[in-house]
Each structure stands twice: as C-alpha cells, then as structure tokens.
Design a protein around this motif. Structure first.
Motif, PDB file in Angstrom:
ATOM      1  N   TYR A 186       0.846  -1.188   0.000  1.00  0.00           N
ATOM      2  CA  TYR A 186       0.000   0.000   0.000  1.00  0.00           C
ATOM      3  C   TYR A 186       0.892   1.252   0.000  1.00  0.00           C
ATOM      4  CZ  TYR A 186      -3.765  -3.228   1.163  1.00  0.00           C
ATOM      5  OH  TYR A 186      -4.674  -4.261   1.145  1.00  0.00           O
ATOM      6  N   TYR A 187       0.637   2.130  -0.964  1.00  0.00           N
ATOM      7  CA  TYR A 187       1.396   3.367  -1.097  1.00  0.00           C
ATOM      8  C   TYR A 187       0.442   4.553  -1.001  1.00  0.00           C
ATOM      9  CZ  TYR A 187       5.420   0.672  -2.742  1.00  0.00           C
ATOM     10  OH  TYR A 187       6.478  -0.206  -2.837  1.00  0.00           O
ATOM     11  N   LEU A 188       0.754   5.481  -0.107  1.00  0.00           N
ATOM     12  CA  LEU A 188      -0.053   6.675   0.083  1.00  0.00           C
ATOM     13  C   LEU A 188       0.784   7.901  -0.291  1.00  0.00           C
ATOM     14  CD1 LEU A 188      -2.668   8.022   1.123  1.00  0.00           C
ATOM     15  CD2 LEU A 188      -1.588   8.116   3.389  1.00  0.00           C
ATOM     16  N   ILE A 189       0.346   8.622  -1.332  1.00  0.00           N
ATOM     17  CA  ILE A 189       0.989   9.869  -1.739  1.00  0.00           C
ATOM     18  C   ILE A 189       0.228  11.020  -1.080  1.00  0.00           C
ATOM     19  CG2 ILE A 189       1.731  11.300  -3.673  1.00  0.00           C
ATOM     20  CD1 ILE A 189       3.001   8.524  -3.643  1.00  0.00           C
ATOM     21  N   SER A 190       0.937  11.899  -0.380  1.00  0.00           N
ATOM     22  CA  SER A 190       0.284  13.021   0.291  1.00  0.00           C
ATOM     23  C   SER A 190       1.189  14.247   0.229  1.00  0.00           C
ATOM     24  CB  SER A 190      -0.045  12.673   1.739  1.00  0.00           C
ATOM     25  OG  SER A 190       1.136  12.396   2.471  1.00  0.00           O
ATOM     26  N   THR A 191       0.611  15.379   0.595  1.00  0.00           N
ATOM     27  CA  THR A 191       1.327  16.652   0.531  1.00  0.00           C
ATOM     28  C   THR A 191       1.276  17.352   1.875  1.00  0.00           C
ATOM     29  OG1 THR A 191       1.020  17.010  -1.825  1.00  0.00           O
ATOM     30  CG2 THR A 191       1.262  18.969  -0.466  1.00  0.00           C
ATOM     31  N   ASP A 192       2.427  17.868   2.295  1.00  0.00           N
ATOM     32  CA  ASP A 192       2.495  18.667   3.517  1.00  0.00           C
ATOM     33  C   ASP A 192       2.851  20.094   3.127  1.00  0.00           C
ATOM     34  OD1 ASP A 192       2.463  19.299   6.197  1.00  0.00           O
ATOM     35  OD2 ASP A 192       4.542  18.731   6.526  1.00  0.00           O
ATOM     36  N   TYR A 193       2.198  21.075   3.731  1.00  0.00           N
ATOM     37  CA  TYR A 193       2.474  22.470   3.394  1.00  0.00           C
ATOM     38  C   TYR A 193       3.097  23.234   4.546  1.00  0.00           C
ATOM     39  CZ  TYR A 193      -2.099  23.112   5.696  1.00  0.00           C
ATOM     40  OH  TYR A 193      -3.149  23.079   6.582  1.00  0.00           O
ATOM     41  N   ARG A 194       3.480  22.570   5.622  1.00  0.00           N
ATOM     42  CA  ARG A 194       4.140  23.241   6.741  1.00  0.00           C
ATOM     43  C   ARG A 194       5.528  22.639   6.940  1.00  0.00           C
ATOM     44  NH1 ARG A 194      -0.018  23.033  11.732  1.00  0.00           N
ATOM     45  NH2 ARG A 194       0.242  20.840  11.257  1.00  0.00           N
ATOM     46  N   PRO A 195       6.592  23.417   6.955  1.00  0.00           N
ATOM     47  CA  PRO A 195       6.619  24.875   6.751  1.00  0.00           C
ATOM     48  C   PRO A 195       6.592  25.281   5.286  1.00  0.00           C
ATOM     49  CG  PRO A 195       8.810  24.082   7.192  1.00  0.00           C
ATOM     50  CD  PRO A 195       7.913  22.885   7.306  1.00  0.00           C
ATOM     51  N   ASN A 196       6.861  24.320   4.393  1.00  0.00           N
ATOM     52  CA  ASN A 196       6.714  24.608   2.972  1.00  0.00           C
ATOM     53  C   ASN A 196       6.253  23.325   2.284  1.00  0.00           C
ATOM     54  OD1 ASN A 196       9.068  23.091   2.997  1.00  0.00           O
ATOM     55  ND2 ASN A 196      10.038  24.262   1.360  1.00  0.00           N
ATOM     56  N   GLY A 197       6.036  23.407   0.977  1.00  0.00           N
ATOM     57  CA  GLY A 197       5.453  22.284   0.265  1.00  0.00           C
ATOM     58  C   GLY A 197       6.417  21.120   0.089  1.00  0.00           C
ATOM     59  N   ARG A 198       5.956  19.929   0.453  1.00  0.00           N
ATOM     60  CA  ARG A 198       6.696  18.690   0.222  1.00  0.00           C
ATOM     61  C   ARG A 198       5.688  17.611  -0.144  1.00  0.00           C
ATOM     62  NH1 ARG A 198       8.502  16.512   4.832  1.00  0.00           N
ATOM     63  NH2 ARG A 198       6.786  17.538   5.886  1.00  0.00           N
ATOM     64  N   THR A 199       6.069  16.715  -1.022  1.00  0.00           N
ATOM     65  CA  THR A 199       5.227  15.570  -1.341  1.00  0.00           C
ATOM     66  C   THR A 199       5.877  14.322  -0.781  1.00  0.00           C
ATOM     67  OG1 THR A 199       4.372  16.620  -3.332  1.00  0.00           O
ATOM     68  CG2 THR A 199       4.140  14.241  -3.179  1.00  0.00           C
ATOM     69  N   LEU A 200       5.060  13.537  -0.105  1.00  0.00           N
ATOM     70  CA  LEU A 200       5.575  12.377   0.616  1.00  0.00           C
ATOM     71  C   LEU A 200       4.930  11.098   0.116  1.00  0.00           C
ATOM     72  CD1 LEU A 200       4.576  14.726   3.015  1.00  0.00           C
ATOM     73  CD2 LEU A 200       6.546  13.576   4.022  1.00  0.00           C
ATOM     74  N   ALA A 256       4.651  27.033  -0.290  1.00  0.00           N
ATOM     75  CA  ALA A 256       3.944  25.793  -0.618  1.00  0.00           C
ATOM     76  C   ALA A 256       3.463  25.831  -2.057  1.00  0.00           C
ATOM     77  CB  ALA A 256       2.764  25.599   0.333  1.00  0.00           C
ATOM     78  N   THR A 257       4.184  26.574  -2.898  1.00  0.00           N
ATOM     79  CA  THR A 257       3.755  26.750  -4.280  1.00  0.00           C
ATOM     80  C   THR A 257       4.461  25.799  -5.240  1.00  0.00           C
ATOM     81  OG1 THR A 257       5.426  28.439  -4.718  1.00  0.00           O
ATOM     82  CG2 THR A 257       3.327  29.187  -3.821  1.00  0.00           C
ATOM     83  N   ASN A 258       5.422  25.043  -4.741  1.00  0.00           N
ATOM     84  CA  ASN A 258       6.180  24.144  -5.600  1.00  0.00           C
ATOM     85  C   ASN A 258       5.320  22.960  -6.019  1.00  0.00           C
ATOM     86  OD1 ASN A 258       6.257  23.558  -2.800  1.00  0.00           O
ATOM     87  ND2 ASN A 258       7.810  22.013  -3.156  1.00  0.00           N
ATOM     88  N   ALA A 259       5.855  22.110  -6.880  1.00  0.00           N
ATOM     89  CA  ALA A 259       5.119  20.944  -7.360  1.00  0.00           C
ATOM     90  C   ALA A 259       4.721  20.060  -6.180  1.00  0.00           C
ATOM     91  CB  ALA A 259       5.966  20.155  -8.356  1.00  0.00           C
ATOM     92  N   HIS A 260       3.425  19.812  -6.042  1.00  0.00           N
ATOM     93  CA  HIS A 260       2.909  19.053  -4.914  1.00  0.00           C
ATOM     94  C   HIS A 260       1.502  18.557  -5.254  1.00  0.00           C
ATOM     95  CE1 HIS A 260       1.099  23.001  -4.390  1.00  0.00           C
ATOM     96  NE2 HIS A 260       0.235  22.505  -3.522  1.00  0.00           N
ATOM     97  N   GLN A 261       0.912  17.817  -4.420  1.00  0.00           N
ATOM     98  CA  GLN A 261      -0.448  17.270  -4.485  1.00  0.00           C
ATOM     99  C   GLN A 261      -0.859  16.836  -5.880  1.00  0.00           C
ATOM    100  OE1 GLN A 261      -3.340  18.938  -1.926  1.00  0.00           O
ATOM    101  NE2 GLN A 261      -5.069  18.093  -3.000  1.00  0.00           N
ATOM    102  N   GLY A 262      -1.020  15.557  -6.015  1.00  0.00           N
ATOM    103  CA  GLY A 262      -1.467  14.971  -7.268  1.00  0.00           C
ATOM    104  C   GLY A 262      -1.301  13.470  -7.213  1.00  0.00           C
ATOM    105  N   GLY A 263      -1.520  12.829  -8.350  1.00  0.00           N
ATOM    106  CA  GLY A 263      -1.476  11.379  -8.406  1.00  0.00           C
ATOM    107  C   GLY A 263      -0.289  10.870  -9.190  1.00  0.00           C
TER     108      GLY A 263
END
Length: 704
Positions: free
Chosen positions: A214-228, A287-294
């Motif tokens: 199981y793989y979960l892609i998510s986005t954190d915006y604190r303190p800046n944008g990161r995709t995990l 948090a404007t960098n490439a983030h949140q998506g599939g």
C-alpha cells in the motif's frame, strides 16, 4: 527592461488582426514535452489509467459545470471530455449567488477518480454538504450523483482486491474509513487512525496498491510544500514515510497573496475593501512548488507523477514529472537528483526522444480546449463555466450571439449569470465584441477578471447616456470615458502578462484601432476564492431590478508564446548570459568554462548549437572547441574537446523568453556557475531556485 517588455506586449495587442488558433500545448512535436502541461488553471489533479486511456480529474470550486475530466492517449496531449454535473443540485441560495449568499472558495474540490466494477467513480467534497460521489459507465456521462454526506475531504480511495472500498483522509492525523459498496456512505464504526500526528504527513491523499504494498501519496504544506510517500504491507499500517519531491519550482517563486487588513470585515465583491497585495519574496518556495497529485504507470511501463504547482495569477496547474523506483520507493526524478524533475523531458513511450518500435505518436500536439468562441453553435464550448449556478431563463444563444439578461447586483462578484473561462499564460490577449443596444437604465456589461480583487471594462448606461468604464477593485478606482457607439458595438480587450502578474484593458469603437484604458494592473493568486484569474462576460443592473440585455460575439484568444518552435537558437551565433550574475560565459584558454565582463563580445563568448535531435544539443564555441563534461559534477569539470564525437549531449530546457537550462543525460543535473564563490561552471546543479539566480538558469542573446 520590464517597462520595455510590457510596452512590447501592449504594442502587440494593439496590432492584432485575427486570432491565432494555436494554443499552448506541452508537446514539443519532437518526442519531448515542456511543463506545465496546461498554462491555465487545473488544480488538485488525480490521474487514472484504464487500458490505453488516461483520465485526469480536477477541482472546479464554485464554477459550473463542475468536476472537469480530461482524456489523453499519451499523458501529454489532453482533451476535455466531461464534467460530472451541469449545476449544483443543492437548493440553498449560496450555490446560485442569491440574496448575497455565495460559495466562493468553497464549492467542490480535490476529486479522486477511480475505475472499478465496470464503471468510473469520482469522489469529492462539497463544503457544508459532505462527501459526494459521481458514477458512470461512460466517462462522458451521464453521471449519477450519490450524496454520501459524511465530511470526508482531500481523500484518496482504494478499491482493494477483496472488494472492500477504503477512503483515506485527514491532515497530519491520517484516517482510513471503509465505504459502503453502493456509495450510500461510510461504514459505521470502521474509521481508524493509520498514521498518527507527528510524522510530518499532510493531506491531499492518493492511495495505491502496487505489487501487494500500500502506497499513500500526500502533501504537507508546513513549513513549505513537500510531497511524501508512505508505505505499508497493510491498509491499516504501520507506515514508513519518505519525501519524494520538494523544492521543484521550475524557477517560479511564490506570488503575492491578496490580503485584507486584520479586523476589517470582508465581503467578497464589496467595493471599498482595503485590499493589499502581500509581500513578495522571490527566493521563497513556500507551498507553491510541485505538490499534491497522483501517480500512474504508463503503457510503456514507466511511472509518472502529475502534480500541481502554483503559477502565480494563473492559479494552480499540472506538471508531468518522470519517476524512478528506488528500493521500493517511487521517487520523482532520476538517480543522482531525486526529488527534482526536468521541465523538458521525453514523452512516455519514447527513449531519449525516439518512439519505441511500432509505437508512433498517437496524437498531434494540441491544447485541451478551444478557447475562442463565435457563439454560433447550439451549446457553449466546453471551456466555459458559469460563476455559480446560472438562472437558465436569463441567458441564451440567439442568432450567433450570447445574450445575457441583466439581473440586480451592485458589483461584478455578485452578478449572476456571469460566464467565465480560465486565462491562459504565459501571455495572452483576449478580445470580445459587445453589442449594447439592448441595455436599459442602470445596466453594466462588459469583460472582466473574476478574481479577488476583481476588475472589469464595460459599458454603463445611465438614462440614455453610455459611458465606457474601467474599474479596479484593488484600488477601488473607476475611470469613465464618454462614448458614442456606431450600431451599438464596442470591442473590449484584456492584455495579460501572467508570468509577471500584470494585465491591462483596452477598447476599440471600430474593431481595428485599440487604445488602453487604466493602468497595467498587478494580479495575484489568493486563497479567498481559491482560483486564479478568469475572464468574465457579464451583465448586471445597479438599480436593484432586472434590466435589459447585452449580446456578445467573436470572443478570441491570442497566445503570442504558444509557438515555441524558435525558442532553441539552432543555426545562430549567440552569447550565454548567466541570469544570476548578468555576465556572459567565456571559453577560457586554460580549458574551463567561466564568465567574463559584461561588455566582452570576443569570439570566445560566442556559441553555436549542434542539433542532436529531439531537443538534445551539443554546445560549440566559435573557436572550434566543444563543451565536454568530465567526472560526476565536481567543480571545474566543464571543459572542452576538439573532437565533436566527445561533445557532451544536453537536453535543452526551455524557460521561455530566451531563458534556458542545460540538463545532463548522464548525471541528471544542470550546468551552472555559482554567483558568489568564483568557481567555474560545473555540472552539479539540482535545478532552478525560485528566483532563477542560483546560477543554473541561463539566457541567450544573438551576437551582433
């Protein structure tokens, strides 16, 4: 320099005769593509592949038709094929802008698209109404609406192998809830925390089951944008988490956000509000960098991320980023530079620009929408959306015109039956013909920008007099010009430079000669309506009653930057200017690539490109030496060779406006020079910084 640039845009806009049909497409026509996929708003993307077809669902907020779905055969060229609904089927006033109730910044957002049991499912949340699901056996509809009511948002949905359906949701504390198979709602008592707070995990979840994991892609915006990415052998955890991309801005800094002073009550659309544009930090990623998506596996077996990124006043749009599996983790980019991805890369189904055997391109380069509209058809084009639910009896398509009947409103943001479409970048000039013969006393009609703050240019009828008016809500400023209109016609124009967050209005009384009205207005992105700039065709009446009508025709969109065929200077001799230092590169006799004084125009500062095909180039100094990279990125490893066969092969990264980067196909990094250390050029830069002044972004200018 900026003033000259803006004046050039205005001069171009003043001289346009007919609209150029070419629109932005990421496809370069040579087996490569250049991000963004779309140069207009498409936020919260979720990607799905069914067989050889790809489907992309995105947020539409308060606009209808809602929940847009695009289709593609190659992940690069897209077409709008469906919306999940024509209008919100909730009866309360706020979905229709009635009685000063609205859903700006709300509506429907962050969809999840899935295919199971022989049908498509699209899940999304409506503020105040909870989780919604739309199902159809055909991607083009019709769609059946299931109100699941529970307040579950920014969710990822997984149809597991055992037939169970799970929704993953929440920020920080991530929860998993089983859904009823008939989509009537969540199964009571099934909600469990699967990732507790304290693990740096965000929201915007996308869940996948790949090879039993199981793989979960998510986005954190604190303190800046990161995709995990979080992974586990069980849907219920425990999960381990890694960052898979961060700081990829493609050289775009965070925009100024619209601000309202603390303590001041703000109503959307209230003129006189003391708006301000927030501080601008060109070095900030925020948090404007490439983030949140599939993510998705292409038909050729490669993996790709489709993440959104903020493009200033355009809003959020989609970037296509290649991925590499490393030790069981789907990492954005390639080994040696994980977490970053090239702006220009090879399309799926290609190997360094060459299509696989028997796999020729399936689609010619094209944009997802037809933007220009003559209103001759029986239906509006797919690009159009209404601002909230329209009053169907108060608009029509008649005799090749769009007719809008005016209804009471004191201001554009409260004007019902306002027809909108997203602005297109990086620059565009939009023109519409307006006939005002049907206006009555108190009517206002024209072309506007639905944003916060808003603006517009149009005709105001006061008694029997017509006034051309330009209004800017940011400054609460109104400019009036008396006009006399032959046959009741006027042509209105919006001149947009969206990469630089600027727009200006213009008008013509003969359809040929234009003059500007008002200033070049600053634009912003904002989190009040959660949308970028939108063109708006409107008619409303300020006397508190229904008025007459306005008729619109020949809406055209011209895109000066859509043709990128000349952006690589093949066959030309040019200098390379480092954007960080303003100094030209020089082929040093000592054997290194360095920089020199700004006015040095000697032959050793002059370069030519060798075309290696599919956007790949070699770089040659006019003194006969070729750039060659030695080693794996150590300082001083950019040198020269006299043998063209040993020349380094780069993939040209087009940053528009003669800006570019050179990407190594060996170590997946960029050539660059530090603006501070005094070191020569090296091949060790991970990418552009938000302000494009870390030394990796270059500019070419022709030699005299």
């Amino acid at each position: 320099m900026k003033r000259l640039f803006y004046l050039t845009i205005i001069a171009t806009a003043m001289s346009i005769g007919t609209a150029n049909a070419q629109s932005w497409t990421a496809d370069n026509g040579n087996g490569t593509f250049t991000n963004p996929l779309f140069y207009d708003e498409f936020s919260d993307p979720d990607i799905l592949r069914v067989g050889d077809d790809y489907y992309l669902a995105g947020t539409t907020m308060h606009a209808v038709p809602g929940l847009v779905i695009l289709h593609s055969k190659d992940l690069v060229n897209w077409e709008n094929v469906s919306y999940c609904f024509d209008r919100f089927d909730f009866t309360d006033n706020r979905f229709a802008l009635k009685n000063h109730e609205e859903i700006y910044g709300q509506g429907i957002w962050a969809p999840c698209i899935r295919y199971a049991n022989g049908q498509f499912y699209v899940y999304s949340n409506v503020n105040g109404k909870g989780l919604q699901c739309y199902t159809s056996k055909n991607i083009e509809g019709p769609w059946e609406h299931h109100n699941m009511k529970r307040n579950i948002y920014d969710l990822g949905v997984l149809f597991d192998d055992d037939g169970k359906v799970y929704a993953i949701h929440g920020y920080g504390t991530v929860k998993c809830t089983e859904l009823e198979p008939d989509m009537s709602g969540p199964k009571e008592g099934t909600e469990r925390v699967i990732i507790p707070e304290g693990n740096g995990v965000g929201e915007g979840h996308h869940m996948y089951k790949i090879n039993g994991m199981y793989y979960l892609i998510s986005t954190d915006y604190r303190p800046n944008g990161r995709t995990l990415c979080s992974r586990s052998k069980s849907i219920w955890g425990p999960y381990e988490t890694r960052v898979i991309t961060a700081d990829e801005t493609y050289g775009y800094h965070a925009a100024s956000l619209t601000q309202v002073p603390r303590g001041e009550k703000y109503r959307i659309g209230q003129d006189g509000t003391k708006f301000a544009l927030g501080p601008l930090d060109k070095d900030a990623t925020a948090a404007t960098n490439a983030h949140q998506g599939g993510i998705v596996q292409a038909t050729d077996g490669t993996w790709w991320a489709l993440f959104m990124m903020d493009f200033h006043s355009i809003g959020r749009t989609v970037c296509l980023m290649p991925m590499t599996w490393e030790d069981g983790w789907p990492m954005v980019g390639f080994k040696g530079n994980y977490g970053r991805a090239p702006r220009t890369w090879f399309k799926p189904g290609t190997t360094h620009g060459h299509y696989a055997v028997g796999k020729e391109p399936t689609e010619k380069p094209h944009g997802p929408y037809v933007r220009s509209e003559n209103f001759d058809g029986k239906q509006l084009g797919r690009i159009w959306q209404w601002n909230h639910n329209p009053e169907e009896k108060m608009w029509s398509l008649k005799k090749g015109k769009l007719r809008l009947n005016s209804m009471p409103a004191e201001q554009l943001m409260w004007a019902r039956n306002t027809l909108t479409q997203r602005v297109i970048g990086p620059k565009s000039i939009t023109t519409v013909e307006l006939n005002v013969k049907g206006l009555k006393d108190g009517d206002v009609s024209g072309l506007g920008n639905i944003n916060v703050p808003c603006s517009w240019i149009g005709i105001f009828k006061n008694g029997k007099e017509l006034t051309l008016r330009c209004f800017e809500q940011l400054t609460n400023d109104t400019i009036d010009v008396p006009v006399s209109l032959t046959d009741g016609k006027i042509w209105l124009r919006s001149i947009g430079d969206y990469d630089n967050d600027q727009a200006q209005y213009a008008y013509s009384t003969d359809g040929t000669n234009y003059q500007t009205l008002g200033r070049m207005m600053p634009l912003s992105y904002q989190l009040i309506s959660f949308q970028g700039s939108r063109h708006a065709l409107f008619a409303f009446n300020i006397t508190g009653k229904n008025g007459g009508y306005a008729e619109f025709d020949n809406f055209t969109v011209e895109e000066p930057c859509a043709d990128r065929s000349g952006n690589i200077p093949f066959g030309k001799t040019f200098r390379i200017i480092n954007k960080a230092t303003g100094r030209p590169a020089v082929c040093d006799p000592h054997g290194l690539l360095y920089d020199t004084r700004a006015n040095d125009k000697s032959p050793r500062t002059q370069f030519q490109l060798i075309d290696c095909g599919q956007g790949m180039v070699s770089l040659k100094c006019v003194d006969g030496r070729y750039i060659k990279v030695y080693g794996e990125g150590l300082a001083g490893d950019v040198r020269f060779t006299n043998d063209p066969k040993e020349a380094e092969k780069f993939l040209w990264q087009d940053y528009l406006y003669q800006d570019f980067m050179l990407y190594s196909l060996r170590n997946h990094r960029y050539i660059g020079k530090s603006p501070t250390t005094g070191s020569p050029y090296s091949m060790d830069y991970p990418g552009a910084d938000p302000a494009r002044r870390n030394g990796a972004v270059l500019h070419w200018e022709l030699c005299e």
